[in-house]
Write an enzyme that holds these catalytic residues in place. Structure first.
Site, PDB file in Angstrom:
ATOM      1  N   ARG A 108      54.381  40.359  29.022  1.00  0.00           N
ATOM      2  CA  ARG A 108      53.431  40.519  27.917  1.00  0.00           C
ATOM      3  C   ARG A 108      53.199  42.006  27.677  1.00  0.00           C
ATOM      4  O   ARG A 108      53.647  42.839  28.452  1.00  0.00           O
ATOM      5  CB  ARG A 108      52.119  39.821  28.242  1.00  0.00           C
ATOM      6  CG  ARG A 108      51.450  40.420  29.471  1.00  0.00           C
ATOM      7  CD  ARG A 108      50.108  39.782  29.752  1.00  0.00           C
ATOM      8  NE  ARG A 108      49.572  40.294  31.000  1.00  0.00           N
ATOM      9  CZ  ARG A 108      48.453  39.864  31.567  1.00  0.00           C
ATOM     10  NH1 ARG A 108      47.773  38.891  30.998  1.00  0.00           N
ATOM     11  NH2 ARG A 108      48.015  40.361  32.680  1.00  0.00           N
ATOM     12  N   ASN A 154      43.964  42.703  24.265  1.00  0.00           N
ATOM     13  CA  ASN A 154      43.541  42.352  25.620  1.00  0.00           C
ATOM     14  C   ASN A 154      43.903  43.478  26.566  1.00  0.00           C
ATOM     15  O   ASN A 154      45.053  43.926  26.593  1.00  0.00           O
ATOM     16  CB  ASN A 154      44.235  41.077  26.103  1.00  0.00           C
ATOM     17  CG  ASN A 154      43.663  40.606  27.425  1.00  0.00           C
ATOM     18  OD1 ASN A 154      42.480  40.298  27.509  1.00  0.00           O
ATOM     19  ND2 ASN A 154      44.490  40.571  28.455  1.00  0.00           N
ATOM     20  N   GLU A 155      42.916  43.956  27.309  1.00  0.00           N
ATOM     21  CA  GLU A 155      43.154  45.019  28.287  1.00  0.00           C
ATOM     22  C   GLU A 155      44.161  46.035  27.751  1.00  0.00           C
ATOM     23  O   GLU A 155      45.229  46.243  28.344  1.00  0.00           O
ATOM     24  CB  GLU A 155      43.622  44.436  29.619  1.00  0.00           C
ATOM     25  CG  GLU A 155      42.525  43.700  30.352  1.00  0.00           C
ATOM     26  CD  GLU A 155      42.908  43.292  31.770  1.00  0.00           C
ATOM     27  OE1 GLU A 155      44.103  43.295  32.097  1.00  0.00           O
ATOM     28  OE2 GLU A 155      41.994  42.969  32.556  1.00  0.00           O
ATOM     29  N   GLU A 168      36.029  39.387  32.313  1.00  0.00           N
ATOM     30  CA  GLU A 168      36.903  38.639  33.222  1.00  0.00           C
ATOM     31  C   GLU A 168      36.573  38.999  34.656  1.00  0.00           C
ATOM     32  O   GLU A 168      36.346  40.168  34.967  1.00  0.00           O
ATOM     33  CB  GLU A 168      38.375  39.049  33.043  1.00  0.00           C
ATOM     34  CG  GLU A 168      39.076  38.584  31.819  1.00  0.00           C
ATOM     35  CD  GLU A 168      40.528  39.063  31.812  1.00  0.00           C
ATOM     36  OE1 GLU A 168      41.105  39.311  32.895  1.00  0.00           O
ATOM     37  OE2 GLU A 168      41.083  39.216  30.720  1.00  0.00           O
ATOM     38  N   TRP A 177      48.159  38.169  41.787  1.00  0.00           N
ATOM     39  CA  TRP A 177      48.985  39.367  41.634  1.00  0.00           C
ATOM     40  C   TRP A 177      48.836  40.364  42.775  1.00  0.00           C
ATOM     41  O   TRP A 177      49.354  41.465  42.696  1.00  0.00           O
ATOM     42  CB  TRP A 177      48.708  40.029  40.285  1.00  0.00           C
ATOM     43  CG  TRP A 177      47.258  40.104  39.910  1.00  0.00           C
ATOM     44  CD1 TRP A 177      46.596  39.225  39.086  1.00  0.00           C
ATOM     45  CD2 TRP A 177      46.274  41.050  40.344  1.00  0.00           C
ATOM     46  NE1 TRP A 177      45.263  39.575  38.980  1.00  0.00           N
ATOM     47  CE2 TRP A 177      45.034  40.698  39.739  1.00  0.00           C
ATOM     48  CE3 TRP A 177      46.312  42.168  41.172  1.00  0.00           C
ATOM     49  CZ2 TRP A 177      43.860  41.419  39.950  1.00  0.00           C
ATOM     50  CZ3 TRP A 177      45.135  42.888  41.375  1.00  0.00           C
ATOM     51  CH2 TRP A 177      43.939  42.508  40.763  1.00  0.00           C
ATOM     52  N   GLU A 201      50.666  32.714  35.987  1.00  0.00           N
ATOM     53  CA  GLU A 201      49.312  32.748  36.551  1.00  0.00           C
ATOM     54  C   GLU A 201      48.838  31.391  37.045  1.00  0.00           C
ATOM     55  O   GLU A 201      47.638  31.141  37.160  1.00  0.00           O
ATOM     56  CB  GLU A 201      48.359  33.354  35.523  1.00  0.00           C
ATOM     57  CG  GLU A 201      48.737  34.811  35.274  1.00  0.00           C
ATOM     58  CD  GLU A 201      47.837  35.554  34.304  1.00  0.00           C
ATOM     59  OE1 GLU A 201      47.402  34.925  33.327  1.00  0.00           O
ATOM     60  OE2 GLU A 201      47.596  36.742  34.514  1.00  0.00           O
ATOM     61  N   LYS A 202      49.796  30.518  37.356  1.00  0.00           N
ATOM     62  CA  LYS A 202      49.389  29.152  37.748  1.00  0.00           C
ATOM     63  C   LYS A 202      48.664  29.125  39.091  1.00  0.00           C
ATOM     64  O   LYS A 202      47.934  28.193  39.376  1.00  0.00           O
ATOM     65  CB  LYS A 202      50.564  28.178  37.725  1.00  0.00           C
ATOM     66  CG  LYS A 202      51.733  28.537  38.598  1.00  0.00           C
ATOM     67  CD  LYS A 202      52.846  27.499  38.422  1.00  0.00           C
ATOM     68  CE  LYS A 202      54.113  27.887  39.166  1.00  0.00           C
ATOM     69  NZ  LYS A 202      54.728  29.122  38.629  1.00  0.00           N
ATOM     70  N   HIS A 216      46.483  31.458  39.927  1.00  0.00           N
ATOM     71  CA  HIS A 216      45.240  32.225  39.746  1.00  0.00           C
ATOM     72  C   HIS A 216      44.099  31.232  39.578  1.00  0.00           C
ATOM     73  O   HIS A 216      44.188  30.297  38.796  1.00  0.00           O
ATOM     74  CB  HIS A 216      45.387  33.089  38.490  1.00  0.00           C
ATOM     75  CG  HIS A 216      44.344  34.144  38.325  1.00  0.00           C
ATOM     76  ND1 HIS A 216      43.013  33.855  38.113  1.00  0.00           N
ATOM     77  CD2 HIS A 216      44.435  35.494  38.330  1.00  0.00           C
ATOM     78  CE1 HIS A 216      42.337  34.995  37.995  1.00  0.00           C
ATOM     79  NE2 HIS A 216      43.182  35.999  38.129  1.00  0.00           N
TER      80      HIS A 216
END
Ligand code: GAL
Length: 680
Positions: free
Chosen positions: A122, A160-161, A318, A326, A366-367, A369
């Site tokens: 991303r 985002n960020e 967040e 990560w 990110e599953k 997370h």
């Protein structure tokens, strides 16, 4: 952002009375329609008030250059609104879709070594790409026009960020934009040649087109070029942020705009204090990095965010309910951590507690997370903790909108010094700016003394003691401000490698720390950095590492608070303090670490009349943070330990926490109590 606008945001779409926001990133495109309905039911059960939607939805919303699909998002917005949940709607520009990068590979960032950053993850876009900007702003316009009047819309979430993965881009677009930025900063090539010190190594420029970003070079690239590239890269993203914001303000002037900062997590590339005025309210993301100072670091991050927000309320956009995905090893949170971590952010001014993410993904990077609804589903301890925190946040509604009460101590955190002090070709490559600042903060927490993290833009006079660790870059104006601060009665404490260079990264000559030499009443002829693992003993002030200085005292009134007992500078001063005007200026020439600093600080604080506001039993074991509004003070008491801590003598209306049987409030392990007292 005016307080009224933030109040409206916290009142939700139906304009209820203000409350603390609670929610998450919500990614419904990963799930079927039936799951959306269950989501809204569970959100209501948890007391969720706001969710961020659409952050990574570009490919779904615009599947091809001239094809738009908003129907699913319309439905999600309607469902959330029916459930009484507000939407912080993303502009959806964070991750460009495959059709765009295939048609326009020239939007992809390039590394310092010339490699292309390919799609597949991303944020693979150049901040300075005109092609990317055209496509992204078109999407922003479509989003804004479509949802301008949707009753669920409570705020805009830009991208985002920004800069998380793409802050440094060395492409030809970046080179062009860097030259424009330099022209605006220096006007003439002569100005640039002077600032960059190009007389060194035959680097003199005779045409603007010769200037490049600091790409891979044979040896250390020019230090001022590196520093300016950092400034430029932050400004380039700020410029992009403004471009999205301007579109939103034009179409929906009444909807507040934010973007999520990451003040401690990840890159140090974005100069957030300089970005904060561009948005209507500050938002921040924070993730715990397990380690000995992990919760001190969490508190530091929240505190710094408050400083960036000027002490006004901000959004925790967040954080995680439990493990992330990560880190090298992704540790689950212990019982109690979920609530305590969130409330520590509220203690430092967060008016909303949001997580990444609402429902844990079953696919994608990110599953593993954590989320508010874990893989195990609603029948889980984690979801029960989420529901319980929702109740606590409801009870804390009176806190919404309150600001931070200035603390007696300020710790200066300065992006320019962060950038410059850690550059290459320095006396040591081991210096860690952030760690030094955190060590001072940990020491103050251990003493139970309240401190605000502030930026150099803040009103420094608010603090009786000002600690400026590694304040490396000191332009003439800042040196004057600090001198004035001490003369007017403030007590300044600074450290090694401070006051050494000006804004061009040119050394102040005549002996270090040039810009602060007179104020401190000392002169350093040579730095004495220590090898990794090497240390020196100080007389009565612990053990130093990383750095030493060869100090000569130049003013008779300077007190030597500690001397080196060992090492190359044995018997020379290590810690000094000069009475200056009605205040003082102290210098600590080595890295003492949190314990050493906790030993040194009481003397320095006592001279300034500063001590702990906590009962003796709680000092070091409980963190105190204070928010206030016109009528009340809110004392946040956070148990930092795994033991029960008594809080004798503290009274007020208990908004949250367990009431004690006797007169003494007691904090069970890792718990938080919030007391309301009348404002004086
Ligand atoms: C943030 C990001 C989120 C998610 C999260 C995971 O950096 O904004 O989208 O990736 O990290 O911790």
């Amino acid at each position: 952002m005016t307080a009224t606008r933030l109040t409206r945001l916290l009142s939700g779409p139906d304009g209820d009375s203000p409350r603390l926001g609670y929610g998450a990133d919500y990614n419904p495109e990963q799930w079927s329609r039936e799951v959306w309905e269950e989501d809204v039911r569970l959100m209501r059960e948890a007391g969720v008030t706001v969710v961020s939607v659409g952050i990574f939805s570009w490919a779904r919303i615009q599947p091809a250059p001239d094809e738009w699909d908003f129907t699913w998002l319309d439905e999600v917005m309607d469902l959330l609104h029916e459930g009484g949940i507000g939407v912080d709607l993303a502009t959806a520009t964070a991750s460009p879709p495959p059709w765009l990068t295939t048609a326009h590979p020239e939007i992809l960032p390039v590394t310092a070594t010339g490699e292309t950053v390919w799609p597949g993850a991303r944020q693979h876009w150049r901040p300075t790409s005109p092609v990317f900007r055209d496509h992204a702003l078109r999407l922003v316009r479509e989003m804004a026009a479509r949802y301008a009047n949707h009753p669920a819309l409570v705020a805009w979430h830009i991208s985002n960020e920004l800069g998380c993965h793409n802050i440094y881009d060395y492409s030809d677009d970046a080179a062009r934009a860097f030259r424009d930025w330099l022209r605006a900063r220096y006007t003439t090539l002569e100005g640039l040649n002077h600032a960059w010190g190009t007389a060194f190594w035959s680097q003199r420029y005779s045409g603007w087109e010769q200037i490049l970003p600091p790409r891979l070079a044979a040896s250390h690239p020019n230090p001022t070029q590196q520093l300016d590239f950092k400034r430029f890269s932050s400004d380039a993203l700020k410029d992009y942020l403004r471009a999205e914001r301007d579109v939103l303000r034009q179409i929906t002037p009444d909807v507040p705009v934010t973007t999520n900062f990451m003040v401690m997590n990840g890159t140090k590339g974005m100069n957030y204090p300089d970005w904060a005025d561009e948005i209507d309210f500050v938002s921040n993301d924070h993730y715990v990095h397990p380690g000995p100072q992990d919760r001190d670091e969490l508190s530091f991050s929240a505190n710094l965010t408050s400083g960036i927000a000027g002490g006004r309320p901000w959004f925790l956009m967040e954080h995680s309910t439990s493990a992330v995905n990560w880190q090298p090893v992704n540790v689950a949170k212990r019982p109690g951590d979920l609530a305590r971590d969130s409330l520590l952010h509220v203690a430092h001014g967060a008016d909303a507690v949001c997580y990444f993410q609402w429902r844990q993904s079953s696919a994608g990077a990110e599953k593993y997370h954590s989320a508010m609804v874990p893989h195990a589903g609603e029948d889980s301890d984690l979801f029960r903790a989420v529901v319980a925190l929702g109740d606590t946040l409801k009870a804390l509604a009176p806190v919404a909108g309150s600001e931070r009460e200035p603390a007696p101590v300020g710790i200066v955190y300065d992006w320019e010094s962060w950038w410059a002090s850690e550059q290459d070709s320095h006396p040591t490559s081991l210096l860690d700016y952030r760690q030094e600042a955190l060590d001072w903060y940990s020491a103050l927490l251990a003493l139970g003394v309240r401190a605000d993290i502030v930026t150099t833009r803040a009103d420094l006079d608010r603090h009786r003691v000002l600690i400026a660790p590694v304040l490396h870059v000191v332009p003439a104006e800042l040196a004057k401000d600090l001198t004035r601060y001490a003369e007017n009665g403030g007590h300044l404490i600074t450290t090694y490698f401070s006051g050494v260079v000006d804004e061009n990264d040119h050394v102040w000559l005549g002996g270090y720390p040039g810009a602060l030499r007179e104020l401190l009443g000392i002169r350093i002829e040579e730095f004495g950095p220590l090898l990794d693992g090497e240390s020196v003993e100080l007389d009565g002030a612990g053990t130093g590492s990383l750095w030493t200085d060869r100090i000569t005292v130049t003013e008779p009134e300077v007190e030597v608070l500690a001397r080196y007992r060992t090492g190359a500078y044995a018997d020379r001063p290590a810690v000094t303090r000069r009475p200056a005007g009605r205040g003082s200026a102290a210098y600590v020439s080595t890295r003492l670490g949190p314990e050493g600093l906790a030993g040194l600080l009481p003397g320095l604080l006592a001279a300034a009349g500063v001590g702990s506001e906590l009962p003796a039993e709680a000092q070091g074991r409980v963190e105190l943070a204070v928010r206030r509004d016109a009528d009340s003070r809110y004392l946040f008491l956070v148990n930092r330990t795994d033991e029960t801590v008594p809080l004798p003598g503290l009274a007020g209306e208990l908004l949250t926490g367990r009431p004690a049987d006797a007169d003494t409030l007691v904090l069970p392990p890792r718990e938080v109590a919030v007391l309301r007292q009348p404002a004086d």
